[in-house]
Design a protein around this motif. Structure first.
Motif, PDB file in Angstrom:
ATOM      1  N   PRO A   1      13.213   9.144   5.539  1.00  0.00           N
ATOM      2  CA  PRO A   1      13.135   7.987   4.645  1.00  0.00           C
ATOM      3  C   PRO A   1      11.717   7.423   4.620  1.00  0.00           C
ATOM      4  O   PRO A   1      11.048   7.331   5.639  1.00  0.00           O
ATOM      5  N   ASP A   2      11.264   7.079   3.432  1.00  0.00           N
ATOM      6  CA  ASP A   2       9.958   6.426   3.214  1.00  0.00           C
ATOM      7  C   ASP A   2       8.779   7.304   3.639  1.00  0.00           C
ATOM      8  O   ASP A   2       7.677   6.797   3.859  1.00  0.00           O
ATOM      9  N   ASP A   3       8.985   8.597   3.783  1.00  0.00           N
ATOM     10  CA  ASP A   3       7.862   9.469   4.163  1.00  0.00           C
ATOM     11  C   ASP A   3       8.130  10.883   3.626  1.00  0.00           C
ATOM     12  O   ASP A   3       9.015  11.585   4.126  1.00  0.00           O
ATOM     13  N   THR A   4       7.392  11.214   2.590  1.00  0.00           N
ATOM     14  CA  THR A   4       7.594  12.533   1.946  1.00  0.00           C
ATOM     15  C   THR A   4       6.489  13.526   2.308  1.00  0.00           C
ATOM     16  O   THR A   4       6.371  14.577   1.684  1.00  0.00           O
ATOM     17  N   ARG A   5       5.716  13.192   3.307  1.00  0.00           N
ATOM     18  CA  ARG A   5       4.595  14.073   3.622  1.00  0.00           C
ATOM     19  C   ARG A   5       5.034  15.484   3.987  1.00  0.00           C
ATOM     20  O   ARG A   5       4.440  16.479   3.513  1.00  0.00           O
ATOM     21  N   LEU A   6       6.041  15.601   4.840  1.00  0.00           N
ATOM     22  CA  LEU A   6       6.490  16.926   5.262  1.00  0.00           C
ATOM     23  C   LEU A   6       7.049  17.735   4.089  1.00  0.00           C
ATOM     24  O   LEU A   6       6.797  18.940   3.960  1.00  0.00           O
ATOM     25  N   LEU A   7       7.813  17.020   3.232  1.00  0.00           N
ATOM     26  CA  LEU A   7       8.337  17.699   2.042  1.00  0.00           C
ATOM     27  C   LEU A   7       7.199  18.104   1.101  1.00  0.00           C
ATOM     28  O   LEU A   7       7.222  19.193   0.498  1.00  0.00           O
ATOM     29  N   ASP A   8       6.204  17.213   0.994  1.00  0.00           N
ATOM     30  CA  ASP A   8       5.068  17.545   0.125  1.00  0.00           C
ATOM     31  C   ASP A   8       4.320  18.774   0.639  1.00  0.00           C
ATOM     32  O   ASP A   8       3.904  19.646  -0.142  1.00  0.00           O
TER      33      ASP A   8
ATOM     34  N   VAL B   1       0.815  -1.225   0.000  1.00  0.00           N
ATOM     35  CA  VAL B   1       0.000   0.000   0.000  1.00  0.00           C
ATOM     36  C   VAL B   1       0.843   1.267   0.000  1.00  0.00           C
ATOM     37  O   VAL B   1       0.446   2.283  -0.587  1.00  0.00           O
ATOM     38  N   THR B   2       2.024   1.235   0.632  1.00  0.00           N
ATOM     39  CA  THR B   2       2.840   2.450   0.698  1.00  0.00           C
ATOM     40  C   THR B   2       3.178   2.996  -0.692  1.00  0.00           C
ATOM     41  O   THR B   2       2.999   4.206  -0.951  1.00  0.00           O
ATOM     42  N   PRO B   3       3.666   2.176  -1.641  1.00  0.00           N
ATOM     43  CA  PRO B   3       3.908   2.690  -2.998  1.00  0.00           C
ATOM     44  C   PRO B   3       2.633   3.239  -3.647  1.00  0.00           C
ATOM     45  O   PRO B   3       2.684   4.234  -4.390  1.00  0.00           O
ATOM     46  N   LEU B   4       1.506   2.554  -3.371  1.00  0.00           N
ATOM     47  CA  LEU B   4       0.237   3.024  -3.945  1.00  0.00           C
ATOM     48  C   LEU B   4      -0.128   4.417  -3.418  1.00  0.00           C
ATOM     49  O   LEU B   4      -0.533   5.301  -4.181  1.00  0.00           O
TER      50      LEU B   4
END
Length: 692
Positions: free
Chosen positions: A620-627, A482-485
């Motif tokens: 790593p594995d979490d781009t929410r803050l950057l987004d 699910v993470t890639p999705l």
């Protein structure tokens, strides 16, 4: 008016006779008196001969031998009347035009005593006013002026307001139809329209009440004047001392002066009949020649003063003001003063007529200049309409381009309304042409945004599909699948494009909540399994306390190096648990305080702080803050660009003003600040993209 009229008011004092004059003595008194009586009912243009104007309201006179003699003179007027009536008949046509215009206005004044106030109203360019300004002006007139005096400006205000509201109504209707609405369902109103209607209703109610009262008063005043005429006629049959009769006559004349306004269509006949019977009474009195000469002398003095004032007015540059006062002078000449000696009549009338003609000609010249100005305004408006048509022809395909065109059209519309009045004969055609050009532009604009809305609706459906995927998988425990999705649908979301503004925030919150729920769940499980992050949190707490107590040396380079070392030490401690990330905000705030104490360039400090911030956002594995940061910076760039465009557009209005002007300086400085701000945000965006 005969020589004998107005003896009672020539100097405002009672006339003292050396001896009583009886009907018996009058028969043998001055034989010329009867020949001076004017009883003709034929029309004359001469103000002095007003008693010979028109048909009397009541021509029945007492059947006395004296009155029969007077009546016989009606077909051949006396020398006194002939010399007064000859001048205007021989005058040029323009003199007659001016005198007839004055006569008509004075007759109108007989029905309304507010003529002076009506003419003193300030002329304003209602065409250049907005609907709100027109409503304000209407309300001010109704509050501060007599309701019967404001008819002309009210009609002009109402015409302009309705024209402007009609234009707005058509635009709203076009928008409604372009969005798929049916014409039968269209309805639009506005607060300013409701306010204007309320003011107009108040005006109508007050005006109706005024006319209702006026009608009663005019009727009563007319009855009073007709009764006074009958009383004067009756004096011929009163058997009493002539001095008593004369005193009664003077009282009736004073009552006549204060009787109040009467209907304008009765004005001339009432005055003519009144003066006709005053003549008969004076002829009945058969006053002696000394008193008549005294009256002639007084009337000559007063008429010369009127002439001198008229000649002064002929030199006045304000032709409208001069003409209004000239009306008053003619009214005084006609109504307040009697004739003068025969040898002076033609000369003084010629002087008065010449001054009248001069004022009339200047007034006509003034209106000719006004017509020329209106023609020049017409040329301006035709040019503005041509510009609007040219803008409407240019096809553009972006929202920003259309917004720029809308601003141009708004500027042209303002310019059109400020261009002034045009000749009445082309006013409606010019207005229709202007509305047609604006309507053409609006139709093209509406077509563009109608298609844009269709595209936005399609984008909305795509984003709703992504929301459904996010919400269906937010509780999944299959992190590897699910993470890639979830990352993919976040990327797809960014590339879909705009949706209708009313839905934008709502769907973004739903999508963000679903994605955050999923990634928070991952982070929560990772934090539980990662004691290392807990340890990092404890160490960062200690380091944060040290940084708070840090004292800078005052050397910028040295202090900058110290801050960098502390930052590197902080970053080296690694990540903290998801629920402990508040400590990063505290660290950033503390470091920002240190940077603010450094004597460095503001932009340089800002970028150092931003780079430091990016290190904390990268996980790593979490781009929410950057987004989130990516979304925030893009939004700031758009905002600054919009403000910069607005300032540059505003600067166009100062194209003919020196740059040393304080207002222009302020705008230029503001533009420069926005450019620097935009450059900083773009540099941040560039740094952020390097991390993706």
């Amino acid at each position: 008016m005969s020589e004998k009229d107005n003896l009672h008011n020539a100097d405002g004092n009672d006339i003292k006779k050396k001896e009583a004059i009886t009907p018996e003595k009058s028969a043998t008194n001055d034989q010329n008196a009867s020949s001076d009586a004017i009883t003709s009912t034929e029309k004359t243009d001469t103000p002095d001969a007003v008693e010979g104007n028109g048909n009397p309201l009541e021509q029945t006179t007492p059947e006395t031998p004296k009155e029969e003699a007077v009546t016989e003179t009606s077909s051949t007027e006396s020398d006194a009347a002939e010399s007064e009536t000859s001048s205007p008949e021989e005058a040029p046509a323009k003199k007659k035009d001016a005198q007839e215009e004055i006569e008509a206005s004075n007759a109108e004044d007989a029905e309304d005593d507010s003529n002076v106030e009506r003419h003193s109203l300030e002329e304003k360019d209602y065409h250049a006013m907005s609907m709100d300004q027109l409503a304000d002006e209407f309300e001010s007139l109704l509050k501060n002026k007599k309701v019967q005096t404001i008819k002309s400006p009210v009609e002009e205000i109402r015409t302009e307001f309705n024209s402007k509201f009609s234009e707005v109504l058509e635009e709203k209707k076009d928008d409604f139809l372009s969005e798929g609405g049916h014409e039968i369902d269209f309805f639009y109103s506005s607060p300013v329209k409701k306010r204007f209607n309320a003011i107009y209703n108040d005006y109508r109610n007050k005006l109706n009440a005024y006319y209702k009262t006026l009608e009663t008063n005019l009727k009563s005043n007319l009855e009073t004047r007709l009764r006074i005429i009958e009383d004067i006629k009756g004096l011929l049959n009163v058997e009493e001392n002539i001095n008593t009769t004369y005193k009664h006559f003077k009282d009736l004349q004073e009552e006549w002066r204060t009787a109040g306004p009467i209907p304008r269509d009765k004005y001339n006949n009432a005055w003519n009949t009144y003066h006709h019977h005053v003549e008969i009474f004076y002829d009945f009195l058969h006053l002696n020649r000394d008193l008549r000469d005294m009256d002639f002398k007084h009337n000559l003095e007063q008429k010369l003063k009127i002439i001198e004032r008229a000649e002064e007015l002929a030199k006045d540059d304000n032709s409208n003001r001069a003409f209004r006062e000239l009306q008053v002078l003619h009214k005084m000449w006609k109504e307040d003063l009697g004739p003068v000696g025969k040898e002076h009549r033609e000369a003084i009338w010629e002087r008065f007529s010449n001054a009248t003609k001069t004022i009339h000609d200047k007034r006509q010249a003034y209106y000719a200049d006004v017509d020329k100005a209106h023609e020049a305004n017409l040329e301006k408006k035709e040019a503005i309409i041509a510009k609007i048509e040219e803008v409407a022809k240019d096809n553009v395909s972006s929202h920003q381009a259309w917004q720029n065109k809308i601003k141009v059209i708004e500027g042209l519309r303002t310019e059109f309304f400020n261009a002034g009045k045009v000749p009445i004969k082309v006013n409606e055609a010019t207005w229709a042409k202007f509305k047609g050009a604006v309507r053409t532009f609006n139709k093209k604009k509406n077509t563009f945004y109608k298609n844009l809305k269709k595209e936005q609706y399609t984008n909305l459906q795509k984003k709703l599909e992504l929301i459904k995927i996010a919400e269906d998988n937010k509780d999944s425990g299959d992190f590897e699948t699910v993470t890639p999705l979830m990352k993919k649908i976040q990327s797809d979301w960014k590339h879909i494009g705009h949706v209708p503004r009313k839905d934008s925030d709502k769907i973004w919150k739903r999508f963000k909540a679903a994605c955050n729920h999923y990634f928070d769940k991952i982070n929560a499980e990772r934090n539980a399994a990662n004691q290392e992050q807990v340890d990092a949190f404890e160490k960062k707490m200690q380091l944060l306390d040290e940084i708070k107590e840090l004292k800078l040396s005052g050397n910028a380079e040295q202090d900058l190096e110290t801050i960098k070392q502390k930052t590197e030490a902080w970053n080296a401690l690694g990540q903290v648990p998801q629920n402990k990330r508040f400590i990063e905000g505290k660290f950033n705030k503390t470091v920002d305080g240190l940077f603010n104490k450094l004597e460095l360039d503001k932009s340089e400090v800002e970028m150092i702080k931003f780079e430091n911030k990016l290190e904390h956002l990268s996980q790593p594995d979490d781009t929410r803050l950057l987004d989130n940061e990516h979304h925030f910076i893009r939004k700031k760039i758009d905002e600054v660009k919009g403000e910069l465009n607005q300032l540059e557009n505003n600067l166009q209005f100062f194209s003919n003003i020196d740059e040393s002007n304080p207002l222009v300086k302020d705008v230029l400085k503001n533009i420069e600040n926005h450019k620097e701000n935009l450059a900083m945000w773009e540099e941040k965006f560039k740094k952020l993209k390097e991390l993706y």
